[in-house]
Design an enzyme around this catalytic site. Structure first.
Site, PDB file in Angstrom:
ATOM      1  N   GLU A  48       0.867  -1.175   0.000  1.00 58.41           N
ATOM      2  CA  GLU A  48       0.000   0.000   0.000  1.00 58.41           C
ATOM      3  C   GLU A  48       0.906   1.229   0.000  1.00 58.41           C
ATOM      4  O   GLU A  48       1.583   1.505   0.991  1.00 58.41           O
ATOM      5  CB  GLU A  48      -0.887  -0.074   1.239  1.00 58.41           C
ATOM      6  N   SER A  49       0.917   1.942  -1.128  1.00 57.01           N
ATOM      7  CA  SER A  49       1.886   3.029  -1.282  1.00 57.01           C
ATOM      8  C   SER A  49       1.731   4.125  -0.222  1.00 57.01           C
ATOM      9  O   SER A  49       2.720   4.669   0.278  1.00 57.01           O
ATOM     10  CB  SER A  49       1.778   3.636  -2.677  1.00 57.01           C
ATOM     11  N   CYS A  79       4.788  -2.146  -8.355  1.00 53.07           N
ATOM     12  CA  CYS A  79       3.451  -1.721  -7.949  1.00 53.07           C
ATOM     13  C   CYS A  79       3.462  -0.518  -6.993  1.00 53.07           C
ATOM     14  O   CYS A  79       3.658   0.595  -7.440  1.00 53.07           O
ATOM     15  CB  CYS A  79       2.754  -2.942  -7.368  1.00 53.07           C
ATOM     16  N   ARG A 113      -3.450   5.241  -9.481  1.00 55.03           N
ATOM     17  CA  ARG A 113      -3.551   4.131  -8.536  1.00 55.03           C
ATOM     18  C   ARG A 113      -4.823   3.328  -8.777  1.00 55.03           C
ATOM     19  O   ARG A 113      -5.820   3.859  -9.233  1.00 55.03           O
ATOM     20  CB  ARG A 113      -3.555   4.653  -7.102  1.00 55.03           C
ATOM     21  N   ILE A 140      -2.153  -6.890  -9.135  1.00 57.27           N
ATOM     22  CA  ILE A 140      -2.888  -6.873  -7.867  1.00 57.27           C
ATOM     23  C   ILE A 140      -3.234  -5.431  -7.518  1.00 57.27           C
ATOM     24  O   ILE A 140      -2.349  -4.662  -7.155  1.00 57.27           O
ATOM     25  CB  ILE A 140      -2.064  -7.520  -6.734  1.00 57.27           C
ATOM     26  N   HIS A 177       3.472  -7.901 -10.898  1.00 55.25           N
ATOM     27  CA  HIS A 177       4.362  -8.495  -9.886  1.00 55.25           C
ATOM     28  C   HIS A 177       5.282  -9.568 -10.472  1.00 55.25           C
ATOM     29  O   HIS A 177       4.986 -10.754 -10.364  1.00 55.25           O
ATOM     30  CB  HIS A 177       3.522  -9.114  -8.761  1.00 55.25           C
ATOM     31  N   GLU A 179       7.911 -10.700  -9.330  1.00 54.07           N
ATOM     32  CA  GLU A 179       8.503 -11.561  -8.296  1.00 54.07           C
ATOM     33  C   GLU A 179       7.610 -12.742  -7.953  1.00 54.07           C
ATOM     34  O   GLU A 179       8.053 -13.698  -7.335  1.00 54.07           O
ATOM     35  CB  GLU A 179       8.831 -10.735  -7.045  1.00 54.07           C
TER      36      GLU A 179
END
Ligand code: GLN
Length: 186
Positions: A48-49, A79, A113, A140, A177, A179
Site C-alpha cells: 500500500e503506497s 506496484c 492508482r 494486484i 508483480h 517476483e
C-alpha cells in the site's frame, strides 16, 4: 549482487525470495541503521503506497533513500514501489487531475492508482516483457502508467496498449508483480 529490500510494509518476503532465486544476497531495510550496509540495488515491494510512504517518513528512511535514489542507486520497484517513485499521480476522483507525486517523484511517468477498478482489480495475463514472450503477469490492485514524460523512458511491457513496465536510468518499475511468477533478469 546485494539487494536491500524495503521491508516496512507489503510483499517484501516475496521480493526477497525472488532475488534469492536470482542468486542475489538480500537483507531487509526496516530502519535507518540498515542503510549503513553496502548494497547494489534497492528493491521496493508491492503493498500500500500510502502506508509505505508514511512509514518511510516516520522511520526517517525517506530523505536518505531519496538522496540515494537521486544519486543513481539502481532500483527495482513493483506496484506500490512504482507509485512511490512516480513523478506524477493522476487521480480521476473529485475534480480529477494530475498532481506531483508526494514521494520520491523521480521516475518521469504519471501513474493512476488502483486503475483497473473493482471488477478487474486483480488479474493475470501473459505478455511480452523486454523481448521475452509469454511472460506471466500478475496484477494486484495495480496502478496504470497513464503518461510518460521523458524520451529516456523505455517501455518493457504493455497491457491493452498501455505501458506496464518501464526502465529509466537505473530504475526498473512494474505495475505487475514479476517476483510472484518467474525467474528473470532485471
Ligand atoms: N493499490 C496499491 C496502492 O495504491 C498498490 C497495489 C500493489 O502494490 N500490489 O498503493
Amino acid at each position: 549482487m546485494k539487494v536491500g529490500v524495503l521491508a516496512v510494509q507489503g510483499a517484501f518476503a516475496e521480493m526477497k525470495a525472488f532475488w534469492r532465486t536470482q542468486g542475489a544476497e538480500t537483507f531487509e531495510i526496516r530502519q535507518l541503521p540498515d542503510l549503513e550496509r553496502d548494497f547494489d540495488m534497492l528493491a521496493m515491494p508491492g503493498g500500500e503506497s500510502t502506508v509505505q510512504g508514511k512509514l518511510l517518513n516516520d522511520l526517517g528512511l525517506f530523505a536518505p533513500l531519496k538522496a540515494r535514489i537521486a544519486g543513481g542507486l539502481p532500483v527495482f520497484a513493483v506496484c506500490a514501489g512504482l507509485i512511490l517513485l512516480a513523478e506524477k499521480i493522476y487521480d480521476p476522483g473529485g475534480r480529477g487531475g494530475t498532481r506531483p507525486g508526494k514521494w520520491f517523484g523521480v521516475l518521469p511517468v504519471t501513474v493512476r492508482r488502483n486503475a483497473y477498478g473493482r471488477q478487474l482489480g486483480s488479474f493475470k495475463t501473459v505478455g511480452a516483457f523486454d523481448g521475452t514472450t509469454n511472460v506471466p503477469m500478475t496484477f494486484i490492485r495495480a496502478p496504470a502508467i497513464t503518461a510518460i514524460s521523458s524520451p529516456e523512458v523505455e517501455v518493457l511491457s504493455e497491457f491493452n496498449g498501455a505501458p506496464t513496465a518501464v526502465r529509466w536510468r537505473g530504475i526498473t518499475a512494474f505495475t505487475w508483480h514479476p517476483e510472484l511468477n518467474q525467474r528473470m533478469r532485471a
